[in-house]
Design a protein around this motif. Structure first.
Motif, short mmCIF file in Angstrom:
data_model
loop_
_atom_site.label_atom_id
_atom_site.label_comp_id
_atom_site.label_asym_id
_atom_site.label_seq_id
_atom_site.Cartn_x
_atom_site.Cartn_y
_atom_site.Cartn_z
N GLN A 17 0.89 -1.25 0.00
CA GLN A 17 -0.05 -0.12 -0.02
C GLN A 17 0.82 1.40 -0.03
OE1 GLN A 17 -2.45 0.74 3.58
NE2 GLN A 17 -4.07 0.77 2.35
N ASP A 68 -7.29 -1.00 -4.00
CA ASP A 68 -8.56 -1.60 -3.68
C ASP A 68 -8.59 -2.96 -3.02
OD1 ASP A 68 -9.81 0.88 -4.43
OD2 ASP A 68 -10.68 0.09 -6.24
N GLU A 71 -6.80 -2.87 0.30
CA GLU A 71 -7.73 -2.32 1.23
C GLU A 71 -8.63 -3.58 1.63
OE1 GLU A 71 -8.38 0.54 2.83
OE2 GLU A 71 -6.49 1.08 2.40
N ARG A 75 -8.96 -5.05 5.50
CA ARG A 75 -10.22 -5.20 6.04
C ARG A 75 -10.56 -6.77 6.39
NH1 ARG A 75 -11.81 -1.67 1.92
NH2 ARG A 75 -12.84 -3.12 0.77
#
Length: 111
Positions: A17, A68, A71, A75
């Protein structure tokens, strides 16, 4: 999957990231509008600049898709669902996750 393995995957995802954010900042200027003034730039040079711009925009879209996925992986780690297939809910092989920690499907469900 052990807590140590989960922490390792989390660190890898965070590192990916961070690298993506740095790349996006570095290449942000390459998507700027191409000047269409033929007096200052020849037609072939302008076409080359437009092609470079489009390639840069596509690379940016791909980085966004990867961001994405990263992420989503983070999560899933937080929610406790990391490493389980979205479709069959079976555990994804650790070797598959080692290859790419953003995978969301087991090898059987990729077909």
């Amino acid at each position: 999957m052990t807590q140590t393995q989960l922490n390792n995957f989390k660190q890898r995802l965070l590192k990916l990231q961070k690298g993506l954010h740095e790349l996006e900042e570095e290449f942000a200027q390459s998507g700027d509008t191409v000047i269409l003034d033929q007096n200052s730039v020849g037609r072939l040079s302008r076409i080359d600049a437009m092609q470079s711009q489009q390639m840069s925009l596509e690379a940016s879209r791909r980085r966004e898709m990867l961001a994405d996925s990263i992420e989503g992986g983070l999560r899933r780690i937080e929610s406790g669902t990391f490493g389980f297939c979205f479709y069959c809910e079976e555990a994804i092989d650790i070797k598959r996750l080692d290859a790419d920690p953003t995978y969301t499907r087991c090898i059987k469900c990729t077909d």
